[in-house]
Structure formats: C-alpha cells, structure tokens
Scaffold this motif. Structure first.
Motif, mmCIF file in Angstrom:
data_model
loop_
_atom_site.group_PDB
_atom_site.id
_atom_site.type_symbol
_atom_site.label_atom_id
_atom_site.label_comp_id
_atom_site.label_asym_id
_atom_site.label_seq_id
_atom_site.Cartn_x
_atom_site.Cartn_y
_atom_site.Cartn_z
ATOM 1 N N ARG A 296 52.951 30.546 -72.086
ATOM 2 C CA ARG A 296 54.266 30.244 -72.654
ATOM 3 C C ARG A 296 55.024 29.231 -71.800
ATOM 4 N N ARG A 297 54.771 29.225 -70.498
ATOM 5 C CA ARG A 297 55.471 28.306 -69.603
ATOM 6 C C ARG A 297 54.721 26.996 -69.400
ATOM 7 N N ALA A 298 53.497 26.918 -69.860
ATOM 8 C CA ALA A 298 52.651 25.742 -69.608
ATOM 9 C C ALA A 298 53.083 24.536 -70.438
ATOM 10 N N ALA A 299 52.818 23.376 -69.876
ATOM 11 C CA ALA A 299 52.983 22.126 -70.630
ATOM 12 C C ALA A 299 51.852 22.052 -71.646
ATOM 13 N N TYR A 300 52.128 21.479 -72.786
ATOM 14 C CA TYR A 300 51.091 21.349 -73.786
ATOM 15 C C TYR A 300 51.275 20.069 -74.586
ATOM 16 N N LEU A 301 50.190 19.671 -75.206
ATOM 17 C CA LEU A 301 50.218 18.533 -76.121
ATOM 18 C C LEU A 301 49.369 18.914 -77.321
ATOM 19 N N HIS A 302 49.969 18.959 -78.480
ATOM 20 C CA HIS A 302 49.231 19.241 -79.716
ATOM 21 C C HIS A 302 48.538 17.941 -80.137
ATOM 22 N N LEU A 303 47.214 17.911 -79.992
ATOM 23 C CA LEU A 303 46.455 16.690 -80.294
ATOM 24 C C LEU A 303 46.246 16.460 -81.766
ATOM 25 N N GLY A 304 46.227 17.506 -82.555
ATOM 26 C CA GLY A 304 46.035 17.307 -83.974
ATOM 27 C C GLY A 304 45.460 18.516 -84.668
ATOM 28 N N ALA A 305 45.211 18.344 -85.938
ATOM 29 C CA ALA A 305 44.642 19.396 -86.769
ATOM 30 C C ALA A 305 43.403 18.850 -87.465
ATOM 31 N N LEU B 115 40.060 10.323 -72.827
ATOM 32 C CA LEU B 115 40.583 9.122 -73.493
ATOM 33 C C LEU B 115 39.498 8.437 -74.318
ATOM 34 N N ASP B 116 38.277 8.429 -73.814
ATOM 35 C CA ASP B 116 37.169 7.835 -74.552
ATOM 36 C C ASP B 116 36.860 8.634 -75.820
ATOM 37 N N LEU B 117 36.827 9.951 -75.720
ATOM 38 C CA LEU B 117 36.566 10.793 -76.888
ATOM 39 C C LEU B 117 37.669 10.676 -77.929
ATOM 40 N N TYR B 118 38.877 10.357 -77.493
ATOM 41 C CA TYR B 118 40.019 10.309 -78.396
ATOM 42 C C TYR B 118 40.136 8.992 -79.167
ATOM 43 N N LYS B 119 39.330 8.022 -78.802
ATOM 44 C CA LYS B 119 39.348 6.744 -79.527
ATOM 45 C C LYS B 119 38.843 6.961 -80.950
ATOM 46 N N GLU B 120 39.485 6.269 -81.895
ATOM 47 C CA GLU B 120 38.998 6.340 -83.276
ATOM 48 C C GLU B 120 37.609 5.719 -83.346
ATOM 49 N N ARG B 121 36.796 6.287 -84.229
ATOM 50 C CA ARG B 121 35.431 5.805 -84.411
ATOM 51 C C ARG B 121 35.208 5.477 -85.888
ATOM 52 N N PRO B 122 34.309 4.531 -86.143
ATOM 53 C CA PRO B 122 33.932 4.308 -87.550
ATOM 54 C C PRO B 122 33.382 5.624 -88.106
ATOM 55 N N GLY B 123 33.759 5.961 -89.295
ATOM 56 C CA GLY B 123 33.284 7.199 -89.902
ATOM 57 C C GLY B 123 34.214 8.379 -89.702
ATOM 58 N N PRO C 167 47.339 8.008 -79.255
ATOM 59 C CA PRO C 167 46.619 7.859 -77.985
ATOM 60 C C PRO C 167 47.568 7.695 -76.794
ATOM 61 N N ALA C 168 48.709 7.060 -76.994
ATOM 62 C CA ALA C 168 49.670 6.901 -75.895
ATOM 63 C C ALA C 168 50.227 8.248 -75.454
ATOM 64 N N ALA D 98 49.881 9.580 -71.627
ATOM 65 C CA ALA D 98 51.061 9.995 -70.855
ATOM 66 C C ALA D 98 50.915 11.429 -70.352
ATOM 67 N N PHE D 99 50.395 12.319 -71.203
ATOM 68 C CA PHE D 99 50.179 13.712 -70.796
ATOM 69 C C PHE D 99 49.204 13.773 -69.628
ATOM 70 N N ILE D 100 48.114 13.028 -69.742
ATOM 71 C CA ILE D 100 47.097 13.001 -68.677
ATOM 72 C C ILE D 100 47.706 12.483 -67.371
#
Length: 108
Positions: free
Chosen positions: A6-15, A62-70, A79-80, A84-86
């Motif tokens: 509950r006290r931790a920093a978080y970033l919701h990356l997506g669904a 950061l590499d895994l988070y790059k958009e890919r064809p398909g 991505p920014a 920033a979170f990292i």
C-alpha cells in the motif's frame, strides 16, 4: 507485506487480454504483457525473489516495452512514464500486480 504494498510506488503499465499473451517468453503481443512476463520469470526462477532494478534490468524492461510489429491494440502507459519510474527507483525491488492497487494515490 500488504502494508508495504500500500505504501509502495507503482506504475500501472497497462491492461491486456488473453489474445495478447504468448506461450513463448518475451513474445507477448503488447508491451505491458512482455514486461509482466519477464519480471514474473526472473522473480520466480530458480526461487521466488523480487528483482532488483539495476542498469541491466532497466535496459531490458525498456527494450521489452518498445512497440513491435504485430502488437495488438492495448491500453498502456507511455514509454516516458516507464523511463521516469525506472530512473526514480534504481536500486529498489520490483513486484508485479495484475491489477493496479486500489489505494487512491497517483502513480509514482
């Protein structure tokens, strides 16, 4: 542990849905599922441990988070936001949650 979460920093990356998932490691069809799968993998093999955010892991995420064809359409953070979170949390340990915390505070 739940108090710490509950006290931790978080970033919701997506669904994502089942259509975004893959049987192949790091091959999910959206950035958020690729990051989630990788963190799950390195956090559970060979035994459960929270991965530490260092330079090598930062680059990998950061590499895994790059958009890919398909990639299929999905709701994702920019991505920014991840970069920033990292940068703010180097040296910290990461845990994954499939649902964002319901604690009423903004992402850090």
């Amino acid at each position: 542990m739940s108090d710490g979460l509950r006290r931790a920093a978080y970033l919701h990356l997506g669904a994502w849905g089942e259509q975004h998932e893959s049987e192949e490691p790091q091959a999910g069809l959206c950035p958020a599922v690729r990051v989630f799968d990788w963190l799950f993998y390195i956090g559970t093999i060979p035994s459960y441990q929270a991965p530490r955010l260092d330079a090598e892991l930062s680059w990998k995420l950061l590499d895994l988070y790059k958009e890919r064809p398909g990639d299929l359409p999905s709701v994702t953070a920019g991505p920014a936001d991840l970069r920033a979170f990292i940068e703010r949390h180097q040296g910290k340990y990461l845990l994954m949650e499939e649902q964002p915390p319901q604690v009423g505070k903004p992402c850090n």
